[in-house]
Design a protein around this motif. Sequence first.
Motif, PDB file in Angstrom:
ATOM      1  N   VAL A 158      -0.142  12.966   4.065  1.00 33.49           N
ATOM      2  CA  VAL A 158      -0.757  11.714   4.489  1.00 33.49           C
ATOM      3  C   VAL A 158      -2.116  11.593   3.807  1.00 33.49           C
ATOM      4  N   ILE A 159      -2.299  10.475   3.105  1.00 32.31           N
ATOM      5  CA  ILE A 159      -3.539  10.236   2.354  1.00 32.31           C
ATOM      6  C   ILE A 159      -4.286   9.089   3.010  1.00 32.31           C
ATOM      7  N   LEU A 160      -5.535   9.322   3.333  1.00 37.22           N
ATOM      8  CA  LEU A 160      -6.377   8.298   3.953  1.00 37.22           C
ATOM      9  C   LEU A 160      -7.211   7.641   2.862  1.00 37.22           C
ATOM     10  N   ALA A 161      -7.063   6.326   2.687  1.00 35.56           N
ATOM     11  CA  ALA A 161      -7.779   5.592   1.649  1.00 35.56           C
ATOM     12  C   ALA A 161      -8.743   4.596   2.280  1.00 35.56           C
ATOM     13  N   ARG A 162      -9.904   4.442   1.671  1.00 33.35           N
ATOM     14  CA  ARG A 162     -10.914   3.527   2.217  1.00 33.35           C
ATOM     15  C   ARG A 162     -10.583   2.064   1.948  1.00 33.35           C
ATOM     16  N   ASP A 163      -9.976   1.786   0.803  1.00 35.89           N
ATOM     17  CA  ASP A 163      -9.760   0.402   0.385  1.00 35.89           C
ATOM     18  C   ASP A 163      -8.661  -0.280   1.195  1.00 35.89           C
ATOM     19  N   ASP A 164      -8.570  -1.595   1.033  1.00 36.72           N
ATOM     20  CA  ASP A 164      -7.503  -2.359   1.673  1.00 36.72           C
ATOM     21  C   ASP A 164      -6.189  -2.117   0.949  1.00 36.72           C
ATOM     22  N   LEU A 170      -2.348   3.868 -11.988  1.00 37.55           N
ATOM     23  CA  LEU A 170      -2.225   5.316 -12.107  1.00 37.55           C
ATOM     24  C   LEU A 170      -0.822   5.737 -12.532  1.00 37.55           C
ATOM     25  N   LEU A 171       0.192   5.166 -11.907  1.00 36.71           N
ATOM     26  CA  LEU A 171       1.560   5.560 -12.216  1.00 36.71           C
ATOM     27  C   LEU A 171       1.991   5.077 -13.586  1.00 36.71           C
ATOM     28  N   PHE A 172       1.365   4.019 -14.061  1.00 37.71           N
ATOM     29  CA  PHE A 172       1.748   3.465 -15.358  1.00 37.71           C
ATOM     30  C   PHE A 172       1.025   4.163 -16.508  1.00 37.71           C
ATOM     31  N   SER A 173      -0.218   4.603 -16.252  1.00 40.17           N
ATOM     32  CA  SER A 173      -1.041   5.084 -17.368  1.00 40.17           C
ATOM     33  C   SER A 173      -1.533   6.504 -17.188  1.00 40.17           C
ATOM     34  N   GLU A 174      -0.952   7.235 -16.249  1.00 37.23           N
ATOM     35  CA  GLU A 174      -1.425   8.590 -15.978  1.00 37.23           C
ATOM     36  C   GLU A 174      -1.447   9.448 -17.238  1.00 37.23           C
ATOM     37  N   LYS A 227      -4.506  -0.011  -7.678  1.00 33.22           N
ATOM     38  CA  LYS A 227      -4.922   1.269  -8.254  1.00 33.22           C
ATOM     39  C   LYS A 227      -3.714   2.150  -8.534  1.00 33.22           C
ATOM     40  N   MET A 228      -2.789   2.193  -7.585  1.00 32.14           N
ATOM     41  CA  MET A 228      -1.626   3.060  -7.749  1.00 32.14           C
ATOM     42  C   MET A 228      -0.742   2.580  -8.894  1.00 32.14           C
TER      43      MET A 228
END
Length: 355
Positions: A303-309, A320-324, A316-317
């Motif tokens: 479980v990852i807690l993220a600050r953003d909406d 990340l998944l496209f350009s990692e 962002k994800m």
Amino acid sequence: MTGLYIGSTSGYSGKNLLALALCLRFREDGLRVGYMKPVGAMPRLVDGELGDDDALFINGVLGLGASPADMTPVPVTKDFLMKAFAGECGVLMPSITAAYHKLAADKDVMVVGGSGSYLYSGTYCGVDGVSVARSLGAKTIIVDRFRSELNYDYLAAAKHAAGDDLAGVIFNDVPEHFRSELDELIKPFLARRGIDVLGVIPHDPVMSGMRAGDLAERLGGQLVTMSAGVHNLVVNFLIGAMNVENFLAFFRKRKDVAVICGGDRSDLQLVALEGGAAALVLTGNLYPNDIILTKAEAVGVPVILARDDTFSVAKKMETLLFSEKLRDPTRVAHGARLISQGLDYAALKAKLGLA
């Protein structure tokens, strides 16, 4: 000395992995290999010298010891862009060719990594891939990554621009269902235009995903569980912004999915955990309740807690998944094996005069 420029039809097509894999393969054949990335879009300062982050990584893996400034004579910083747009960046090609010949002095092969797309990126300041490869006298390979289709128009244009200096094309991330169309239709089409297909690299989830623990770090989030699930592979994501019934209909069709939902949506969180999600990303910095935490620990879902909406996290994800970038040694080795299996290495060596 032989030069090989690696271009692509677009950014994030797999140029860096191919460059590294080829350098390693050439070395296995006893060749002295050099590497540079003339134009770097990921500037990083090292001991007072500007270089490119990808080039520095490859230089480190290969142990070449080249200086950042020689490997990347044109790092694209904000200051550089301002000068370029004002017409004040000067003529850049001489510094690229000088660095190239310096690095190539005792080498049998120089692998040159492109930046962005082969035809267009860098045109604004005179360092597009076509111009760079021509100035260095290097042959070119184009990497075309499958994204719903292949860029056959672009490849035809690249052939027109490079002529006989285009050694061929390598298709990357090709799904199995598209392979017959590629073999039966696209390859003959390209062959009639003098474009050789030098390799087909299949889609592989290890190369297109991220470990959940790495995802948490790159999102700037906090892991609130400590299960072995941090090693789960996340290949895709699903936004939980609907009722449970509709969510289930989408969720059941996905594999290796991270579910993104509000920290207050315990109903969707529970469904995701019971359905075997690869990870659970809770937005809005809202801590999950004890039932969710206990269940997550029991089934091994991080479980990852993220600050953003939710929308910001999803954007962002997607990036990340496209350009990692390749940084994990395991992924580097796995990717190099995929390329070795999918590449017609003998044909490439013949094109380069190394056979």
